[in-house]
Design a protein around this motif. Sequence first.
Motif, short mmCIF file in Angstrom:
data_model
loop_
_atom_site.label_atom_id
_atom_site.label_comp_id
_atom_site.label_asym_id
_atom_site.label_seq_id
_atom_site.Cartn_x
_atom_site.Cartn_y
_atom_site.Cartn_z
N ALA A 1 0.83 -1.21 0.00
CA ALA A 1 0.00 0.00 0.00
C ALA A 1 0.86 1.25 0.00
O ALA A 1 0.57 2.23 -0.72
CB ALA A 1 -0.94 0.00 1.20
N VAL A 2 1.94 1.26 0.77
CA VAL A 2 2.85 2.42 0.80
C VAL A 2 3.51 2.61 -0.56
O VAL A 2 3.59 3.73 -1.07
CB VAL A 2 3.90 2.24 1.93
N GLU A 3 3.97 1.52 -1.17
CA GLU A 3 4.59 1.61 -2.49
C GLU A 3 3.60 2.11 -3.54
O GLU A 3 3.94 2.94 -4.38
CB GLU A 3 5.16 0.24 -2.91
N GLU B 1 1.49 9.05 -6.03
CA GLU B 1 1.99 10.40 -5.75
C GLU B 1 2.99 10.83 -6.81
O GLU B 1 2.95 11.96 -7.31
CB GLU B 1 2.61 10.45 -4.35
N ASN B 2 3.90 9.90 -7.16
CA ASN B 2 4.89 10.22 -8.21
C ASN B 2 4.20 10.46 -9.54
O ASN B 2 4.60 11.36 -10.30
CB ASN B 2 5.91 9.10 -8.33
N ALA C 1 2.46 14.27 -13.59
CA ALA C 1 1.39 14.87 -14.39
C ALA C 1 1.34 16.37 -14.15
O ALA C 1 1.15 17.17 -15.08
CB ALA C 1 0.06 14.21 -14.05
N GLN C 2 1.50 16.78 -12.88
CA GLN C 2 1.48 18.22 -12.56
C GLN C 2 2.67 18.91 -13.20
O GLN C 2 2.53 20.02 -13.75
CB GLN C 2 1.49 18.43 -11.04
#
Length: 193
Positions: A166-168, A174-175, A180-181
């Motif tokens: 889940a953390v990965e 997030e990455n 994308a941002q």
Amino acid sequence: VISVVLWIIILIAALYAFTTIATRDNQNVSSIGGYTPMVVKSDSMAPTFEKGDLIFIKKCDTTKLEVGDVICFNTHRIKEIAAQGDVRSYTTMGDNNKGIADQHIISDGDIVGKYVGHLSKMGNVMNFLSSSSGFLIVIVIPMLLFFIYQVYNLIMISVRLKKAIAVETAKEVENAKNSAQDAGKEAEAAKAA
């Protein structure tokens, strides 16, 4: 540490059970390396050994037995040896029997072995281990605890693995958002220029 302790208990109990069961001879007496452990049932041989002691007997050549030897058929001392040709018979007596010899006379075929030593009160421990309560406490419960402990460890490893996944996954999401941002900011900067 718990796992190691439980493994040690289980291995000792299994070794005891295996040697007791696997080393029985035709007289149903277990023997380990020629030595047979037996539990003393009465005080007839006190003070040599007492009720509850664990004695060790060794198979022997009956022609070499002498007066004063402690033999096991019911584990008493030889008081007299009578021989008629090749046939020997023995009169025995318990050390604590106040000079009264046993009423029955035994022959070579009745002798299981010769007494070689004892451990005080360890017979009580062996009796306990041989009982159903002892089997339950020494074998069944430790194996059950070990099984529960291993299932608990498996569940905890699974939970930690799911958390790590889940953390990965959250880091990858997030990455991906950051990428994308960043791509969107570069596109806006390119339009503005």
